[in-house]
Design an enzyme around this catalytic site. Structure first.
Site, PDB file in Angstrom:
ATOM      1  N   ALA A 154      13.791 -39.536 -47.482  1.00 20.95           N
ATOM      2  CA  ALA A 154      13.465 -38.078 -46.958  1.00 20.95           C
ATOM      3  C   ALA A 154      13.688 -37.967 -45.197  1.00 20.95           C
ATOM      4  CB  ALA A 154      12.063 -37.673 -47.214  1.00 20.95           C
ATOM      5  N   PHE A 182      13.187 -30.160 -46.327  1.00 21.75           N
ATOM      6  CA  PHE A 182      12.299 -29.352 -45.694  1.00 21.75           C
ATOM      7  C   PHE A 182      12.824 -28.866 -44.448  1.00 21.75           C
ATOM      8  CE2 PHE A 182       8.543 -29.058 -42.996  1.00 21.75           C
ATOM      9  CZ  PHE A 182       7.609 -27.814 -43.746  1.00 21.75           C
ATOM     10  N   ASN A 184      12.086 -29.406 -41.245  1.00 23.32           N
ATOM     11  CA  ASN A 184      12.357 -30.201 -40.266  1.00 23.32           C
ATOM     12  C   ASN A 184      13.391 -31.424 -40.681  1.00 23.32           C
ATOM     13  OD1 ASN A 184      10.773 -31.917 -41.578  1.00 23.32           O
ATOM     14  ND2 ASN A 184       8.987 -31.892 -39.999  1.00 23.32           N
ATOM     15  N   LYS A 185      13.690 -31.774 -41.589  1.00 21.08           N
ATOM     16  CA  LYS A 185      14.651 -32.655 -42.030  1.00 21.08           C
ATOM     17  C   LYS A 185      15.905 -32.652 -41.414  1.00 21.08           C
ATOM     18  CE  LYS A 185      10.990 -34.606 -43.902  1.00 21.08           C
ATOM     19  NZ  LYS A 185      10.333 -34.935 -45.154  1.00 21.08           N
ATOM     20  N   THR A 186      16.946 -33.838 -41.675  1.00 25.87           N
ATOM     21  CA  THR A 186      17.912 -33.763 -40.874  1.00 25.87           C
ATOM     22  C   THR A 186      18.904 -32.698 -41.235  1.00 25.87           C
ATOM     23  OG1 THR A 186      17.669 -35.871 -40.134  1.00 25.87           O
ATOM     24  CG2 THR A 186      20.042 -35.313 -40.359  1.00 25.87           C
TER      25      THR A 186
END
Ligand SMILES: *Cc1c(COP(=O)(O)O)cnc(C)c1O
Length: 378
Positions: A157, A181, A183-185
């Site tokens: 994740a 999500f 805020n993920k890369t």
């Protein structure tokens, strides 16, 4: 409080809006639609994996992967305690027991020696979490798994863009899970992906993801499955994000390097990169030398409009996972001293300089703080 620098903010400057509008114009907004397959194909081939299966978030990616491996009641699964709560919760959803493992000090990943000590006749699998964008030592994990016949689930994740040797993480274990999500890369708002090179496992994941519906007979279900599908709307955002994925990762690595240069001389430690790996710096994380200064530093930065986060609390500390006699000194220590700094891809060099100058001011004030007190005494 005006927030000048949030910890994260997604980068949506490509074709995201255009592809979402296309979904709406075409009326294909649920999980049927062309972008779902396109996103799976592009993500899988970018990663170098044979099967990539979209799901509605990273947590259910872990759940359906564990379910497809046949993990269930009576089984034990090793999980690092220093992780986001979802890595442990997904194991609980299957009815299996979570067995927590401490972290190693150098790179904050699962401690393989501690993992081996915790293996019993019931241990079926190990969840490795490539924490904060650093890779776990997969040679050691795979050797342990082979020795004790364990399944390996990679929780990727936080590790989009992370490599171990030449391989992207998530292509080494039996199955791996990604999150998209906000805020993920790369992001799809909410979303996830299960990745594997095992065709039979991929078939099971697809089957379970879609209510366990029979491939031969309509509305006939041959197992209790789940509705864990991703929508075409989310997949459309994912397709657009794939067009910038390499740039986003390069930006994050550049940001981490700017922080590293600007933090020299301060009583903090940056997250070291294992030379055998390529760190993707999902979040730039530091450890304050003195844990007692951590919260004061965060409060001082907040006054300057700089948002930070504490590192994760080790999951064994949470009430529903607490058990007597558990001892995870390294995870506890890293967690107490850790901070995530603003890490979003749009940050520029001047922003990092400003943030680090504010940190430098904080530590300078700490050093001189005692002097006025002594003066008033004399
Ligand atoms: C974000 C994250 C997840 C869960 O992903 P969601 O998409 O938020 O459900 C799982 N494991 C780790 C380590 C994470 O950071």
């Amino acid at each position: 409080m005006n927030l000048r620098y949030p910890v994260y903010s997604p980068y949506l400057n490509g074709r995201e809006k255009a592809l979402v509008v296309d979904c709406i114009d075409s009326t294909w907004i649920s999980s049927k639609g062309k972008y779902v397959g396109q996103f799976e194909d592009s993500f899988g081939s970018w990663l170098g994996a044979q099967h990539a299966i979209t799901v509605s978030n990273g947590t259910v990616a872990l759940h359906v992967a564990l379910a497809a491996l046949g993990i269930g009641p009576g089984d034990e699964v090793l999980v690092p305690t220093l992780t986001y709560i979802a890595s442990a919760n997904a194991v609980k959803y299957t009815g299996a027991d979570v067995v927590f493992v401490d972290s190693e000090r150098a790179y904050w990943q699962i401690d393989i020696e501690d993992a081996e000590r915790k293996i019993t006749s019931r241990t079926k699998a190990i969840v490795v979490v490539h924490l904060y964008g650093q890779a776990t030592d997969m040679d050691a994990v795979m050797a342990l798994a082979k020795k004790h016949s364990l399944n390996v689930i990679e929780d990727c994740a936080e590790a989009i863009g992370t490599r171990y040797g030449d391989a992207h993480v998530g292509t080494i274990g039996d199955v791996s899970c990604f999150s998209f999500f906000g805020n993920k890369t790369i992001t799809t708002g909410e979303g996830g992906m299960v990745v594997t090179n095992n065709a039979e496992l991929a078939r099971k994941v697809r089957h379970l993801r879609s209510q366990g519906v029979s491939s031969e007979r309509e509305y006939w279900h041959d197992v209790i499955g789940f509705n864990y599908r991703m929508t075409n709307l989310c997949a459309a955002i994912g397709c657009a994000q794939m067009e910038s994925i390499d740039d986003l990762i390069a930006k994050k690595q550049q940001i981490a390097e700017w922080y590293r240069q600007s933090l020299v001389g301060l009583p903090v430690r940056t997250h070291d990169t294992n030379p055998r790996t390529q760190h993707s710096y999902w979040m730039v994380s530091i450890l304050v030398d003195d844990a007692r200064e951590r919260d004061a530093l965060r409060a001082a930065l907040q006054l300057d409009g700089i948002e930070t986060r504490p590192l994760f609390y080790p999951v064994h500390q949470m009430e529903m996972y607490a058990a007597p006699g558990q001892n995870f000194p390294v995870a506890d220590d890293i967690s107490r001293r850790g901070i995530n700094l603003p890490s979003y891809p749009a940050l520029m060099r001047d922003d990092i300089t400003f943030i680090c100058e504010r940190m430098r001011d904080f530590f300078a004030r700490q050093e001189t703080k005692m002097e006025p007190l002594l003066e008033t005494k004399s």
